[in-house]
Design a protein around this motif. Structure first.
Motif, mmCIF file in Angstrom:
data_model
loop_
_atom_site.group_PDB
_atom_site.id
_atom_site.type_symbol
_atom_site.label_atom_id
_atom_site.label_comp_id
_atom_site.label_asym_id
_atom_site.label_seq_id
_atom_site.Cartn_x
_atom_site.Cartn_y
_atom_site.Cartn_z
ATOM 1 N N UNK A 1 8.350 9.330 -6.672
ATOM 2 C CA UNK A 1 9.664 10.051 -6.537
ATOM 3 C C UNK A 1 9.432 11.587 -5.886
ATOM 4 N N UNK A 2 8.301 12.050 -6.520
ATOM 5 C CA UNK A 2 7.835 13.453 -6.105
ATOM 6 C C UNK A 2 7.372 13.577 -4.535
ATOM 7 N N UNK A 3 6.746 12.533 -4.145
ATOM 8 C CA UNK A 3 6.168 12.549 -2.549
ATOM 9 C C UNK A 3 7.547 12.100 -1.845
ATOM 10 N N UNK A 4 8.442 11.239 -2.188
ATOM 11 C CA UNK A 4 9.741 11.109 -1.518
ATOM 12 C C UNK A 4 10.380 12.164 -1.432
ATOM 13 N N UNK A 5 10.748 12.849 -2.505
ATOM 14 C CA UNK A 5 11.633 13.942 -2.506
ATOM 15 C C UNK A 5 11.225 15.055 -1.255
ATOM 16 N N UNK A 6 9.962 14.804 -1.054
ATOM 17 C CA UNK A 6 9.389 15.901 0.129
ATOM 18 C C UNK A 6 9.499 15.180 1.479
ATOM 19 N N UNK A 7 9.003 13.722 1.706
ATOM 20 C CA UNK A 7 8.855 13.209 2.829
ATOM 21 C C UNK A 7 10.260 12.634 3.334
ATOM 22 N N UNK B 1 -2.809 4.199 -5.437
ATOM 23 C CA UNK B 1 -1.359 3.508 -5.100
ATOM 24 C C UNK B 1 -1.156 3.888 -3.566
ATOM 25 N N UNK B 2 -0.658 2.950 -2.726
ATOM 26 C CA UNK B 2 -0.470 3.237 -1.605
ATOM 27 C C UNK B 2 1.061 3.293 -1.093
ATOM 28 N N UNK B 3 1.560 3.991 -0.190
ATOM 29 C CA UNK B 3 2.783 4.083 0.392
ATOM 30 C C UNK B 3 2.689 3.658 1.841
ATOM 31 N N UNK C 1 12.663 1.111 7.868
ATOM 32 C CA UNK C 1 13.741 1.987 7.126
ATOM 33 C C UNK C 1 13.359 2.457 5.790
ATOM 34 N N UNK C 2 12.130 2.016 5.345
ATOM 35 C CA UNK C 2 11.937 2.473 4.108
ATOM 36 C C UNK C 2 10.217 2.240 3.577
ATOM 37 N N UNK C 3 10.016 2.789 2.707
ATOM 38 C CA UNK C 3 8.440 2.395 2.063
ATOM 39 C C UNK C 3 8.150 1.475 1.637
ATOM 40 N N UNK C 4 7.121 0.628 1.513
ATOM 41 C CA UNK C 4 6.456 -0.296 0.547
ATOM 42 C C UNK C 4 5.326 0.252 -0.361
ATOM 43 N N UNK C 5 5.508 0.031 -1.574
ATOM 44 C CA UNK C 5 4.645 0.652 -2.389
ATOM 45 C C UNK C 5 3.645 -0.362 -3.012
ATOM 46 N N UNK C 6 2.297 -0.441 -2.765
ATOM 47 C CA UNK C 6 1.311 -1.203 -3.059
ATOM 48 C C UNK C 6 0.363 -0.604 -4.321
ATOM 49 N N UNK C 7 0.384 -1.280 -5.165
ATOM 50 C CA UNK C 7 -0.383 -1.274 -6.273
ATOM 51 C C UNK C 7 0.090 0.032 -7.294
ATOM 52 N N UNK C 8 1.169 -0.087 -7.921
ATOM 53 C CA UNK C 8 2.006 0.720 -8.580
ATOM 54 C C UNK C 8 1.242 0.585 -9.984
ATOM 55 N N UNK D 1 0.490 5.701 6.273
ATOM 56 C CA UNK D 1 0.148 5.427 5.012
ATOM 57 C C UNK D 1 -0.172 6.651 4.306
ATOM 58 N N UNK D 2 0.159 6.587 2.821
ATOM 59 C CA UNK D 2 0.039 7.704 1.872
ATOM 60 C C UNK D 2 -0.717 7.016 0.865
#
Length: 247
Positions: A47-53, A23-25, A30-37, A13-14
């Motif tokens: 997008x900034x976080x996923x560009x790194x991870x 907001x939590x990832x 195979x992918x991330x679920x985003x909670x409370x965007x 979790x992030x």
């Protein structure tokens, strides 16, 4: 203060936070679920976080329909062609079959310790104000449904789509649609606004529309052996028994 990115590697979790707005990832197979965007700029933060991870967004989920939990969800879901899920009661707000209730200002004022628990982030403050005009509910108005019309319902007891072992818990009290997500294997509770934190302690929110429902929800959550509390507002709380010192 800028965006806070906190990784809980062992949990997969992030936490992304601007001021008190979390907001939590959650990492799936195979992918991330985003909670409370909830922030209008949540899509940019993710997008900034996923560009790194690396990885993509497989689903967008909300714990309830307050604007600070859904305002960024429509854009995020659209940009990733991901399904959007909200509690079943929120869907009733969207189709007009039920009117949302929101806590009175006198109730909101009671959570001031949480509001002071983290340094103020002006981007978060602006996002909170702008989000109220984009999607969600609050105040005396009904539901602003722009971008939320295609949201799919989450029912109490079902598993979160695309995530192994994450259970949906209907925990009304803060609002009638308040929902939490529970992962027994890791003893992790994403509590939405049903449980906040302040001074390093879990706090069953006094900001409610239904005190009796909130008491029943508190009893339900206290029965869970939570070791990782990830609240909608405030800092995460970790421990062998996070309820031991709860307010």
């Amino acid at each position: 203060m800028s965006l806070v990115v906190e990784r809980f590697g062992e949990l997969g979790i992030i936490r992304l936070s601007r001021w008190i707005f979390n907001c939590y990832l959650i990492r799936g197979e195979s992918s991330w679920t985003v909670v409370d965007a909830g922030m209008p700029g949540s899509a940019d933060d993710v997008a900034g976080v996923l560009s790194v991870l690396g990885g993509s967004v497989g689903a967008v989920v909300a714990t309830h329909g307050h604007s600070d939990h859904v305002a960024g969800a429509p854009r995020l879901a659209t940009e990733h062609a991901a399904p959007l899920y909200v509690p079943a009661v929120t869907v009733e707000y969207l189709d007009g079959s039920r009117q949302p209730r929101t806590p009175a200002l006198s109730k909101v004022a009671q959570i001031w310790p949480t509001l002071l628990s983290q340094p103020l982030d002006l981007t978060g403050l602006r996002g909170f104000a702008d989000g109220a005009r984009i999607a969600g509910y609050g105040g005396r108005r009904g539901m602003i449904a722009d971008g939320l019309a295609a949201a799919r319902p989450l029912a109490d007891g079902q598993l979160l789509p695309g995530l192994a072992g994450w259970q949906v818990l209907h925990v009304p009290g803060h609002t009638d649609d308040s929902t939490a997500f529970w992962h027994p294997d890791s003893a992790t509770l994403l509590s939405g606004d049903a449980v906040l934190s302040a001074d390093g302690r879990a706090w069953f929110t006094p900001e409610t529309v239904d005190a009796d429902a909130a008491a029943r929800s508190e009893a339900r959550m206290r029965a869970l052996p939570v070791e990782h509390l990830l609240p909608g507002h405030g800092l995460p709380v970790h421990g062998r028994d996070v309820w031991a010192a709860a307010r």
